[in-house]
Design a protein around this motif. Structure first.
Motif, mmCIF file in Angstrom:
data_model
loop_
_atom_site.group_PDB
_atom_site.id
_atom_site.type_symbol
_atom_site.label_atom_id
_atom_site.label_comp_id
_atom_site.label_asym_id
_atom_site.label_seq_id
_atom_site.Cartn_x
_atom_site.Cartn_y
_atom_site.Cartn_z
ATOM 1 N N ARG A 244 39.430 35.907 37.865
ATOM 2 C CA ARG A 244 38.994 36.034 39.257
ATOM 3 C C ARG A 244 38.131 34.830 39.663
ATOM 4 N N TYR A 246 38.359 31.840 38.581
ATOM 5 C CA TYR A 246 39.210 30.671 38.768
ATOM 6 C C TYR A 246 40.066 30.767 40.036
ATOM 7 N N GLY A 247 39.968 31.854 40.738
ATOM 8 C CA GLY A 247 40.697 31.999 41.983
ATOM 9 C C GLY A 247 42.154 32.376 41.830
#
Length: 342
Positions: A244, A246-247
């Motif tokens: 999460r 790290y996108g």
């Protein structure tokens, strides 16, 4: 690695032999502890004398000691001879071969039905933890775990057959006027589909819905709970939090990272549930007059027919061992960290 896996599988199968032997011993002793004399049942008739009954008892080997009978039984099993049924007069293995496909088709369909319900709902409950959805799922699992399958079957019959009249007659695999397709697999739906008889296919599928739903109610609770718990543990893990951060898209996190790891405890539960469904479907088969090995074994038990009951318990035990091993192999394929246990 491949040879190591094969050795572990062989070891697991070897370790299953004492378990199966224990099943054979316990079943043999308990069956003979039941009241009733098979010779008297077999010799029932107005002109049968005590001499005739004694002759039948000698022919069935019941005049020998229990230990001698057990040795004879072990020798017969080693030669895949499970004896003859007193009810049908046929070899037990032949009777089971005719009825096992009906039991397997019903169990597999019920298992698939339970998966379709339990897994998505379990994931949904984990995603919306402590919400009204989660609370509702907990109520459903509690009711499912507490409700016997045969009682749920009675409710389904009463509502959908007697009150609403939209369900087919809850007896057998087909209606009395329908002609069964040629036997290829023994699965009525598959055999009908193979010859393109879609009318029989839909009729057989409709006949399975209520008994399958009655069996599935037993499996929904443990599968849903394990799916919810496994998904919660996966979502709370460090690698998910890192993903999460790290996108990575939420959909990808759920499907590619969280779900495979959450499935490991669910897979272990699946094996136990499916093997239990094969052995615990006796009341469902009797309720819906389903011509499977469960109802056949109940009829044998009430008729003091030893051979089919012993064969039923042994076959279910073998299926349980094989399914447990298959689940272990599948778990190892999904997650390399999972090791086949010797």
């Amino acid at each position: 690695m491949k040879h190591r896996t094969l050795r572990l599988i062989a070891w697991r199968l070897l370790m299953a032999l004492p378990i199966l032997f224990g099943v054979i011993v316990v079943t043999f002793v308990l069956i003979r502890a039941l009241p009733g004399d098979p010779a008297i049942v077999y010799a029932s008739g107005p002109n049968m004398s005590q001499e005739d009954i004694d002759a039948i008892r000698r022919a069935m080997g019941l005049d020998k000691s229990v230990f001698e009978q057990f040795l004879i039984y072990l020798n017969n099993i080693a030669h895949l001879n499970f004896g003859n049924s007193l009810v049908t007069g046929q070899p037990v293995l032949k009777d089971f071969g005719e009825r096992l496909p009906a039991t397997l088709e019903l169990a597999v369909f019920a298992f698939a039905l339970s998966l379709v319900v339990a897994l998505p709902v379990g994931v949904l409950s984990a995603l919306y933890r402590d919400s009204w959805i989660d609370q509702l799922v907990r109520v459903i699992t509690s009711v499912s775990a507490a409700m016997p399958g045969f009682f749920f079957g009675l409710i389904l019959i009463f509502i959908f057959y007697f009150l609403m009249g939209i369900a087919p007659e809850p007896i057998g695999r087909l209606s009395g006027w329908s002609i069964a397709p040629p036997t290829v697999t023994g699965f009525m739906t598959i055999d009908a589909a193979l010859i393109g008889d879609w009318e029989i296919f839909w009729e057989a599928l409709g006949k399975m819905l209520m008994p399958a739903a009655s069996m599935a109610i037993f499996a929904v609770a443990p599968l849903m709970r394990m799916m919810r718990g496994g998904m919660i543990d996966a979502l709370d893990s460090d690698y998910i939090k890192a993903a999460r951060a790290y996108g990575i898209p939420r959909r990808k996190i759920l499907l590619q990272y969280a779900l495979p790891n959450a499935m490991l405890p669910v897979l272990a539960t699946m094996g136990m549930v499916l093997s239990t469904m094969l052995g615990a479907n006796i009341m469902i088969e009797k309720l819906f007059a389903w011509p499977g090995i469960g109802s056949y074994s109940v009829n044998a038990l009430t008729g003091v027919d030893y051979a089919p009951v012993q064969a039923f318990v042994l076959i279910v035990a073998v299926l349980f061992v094989l399914m447990t091993l298959a689940i272990d192999i599948l778990s190892a394929a999904i997650d390399p960290r999972y090791k086949l246990k010797g």
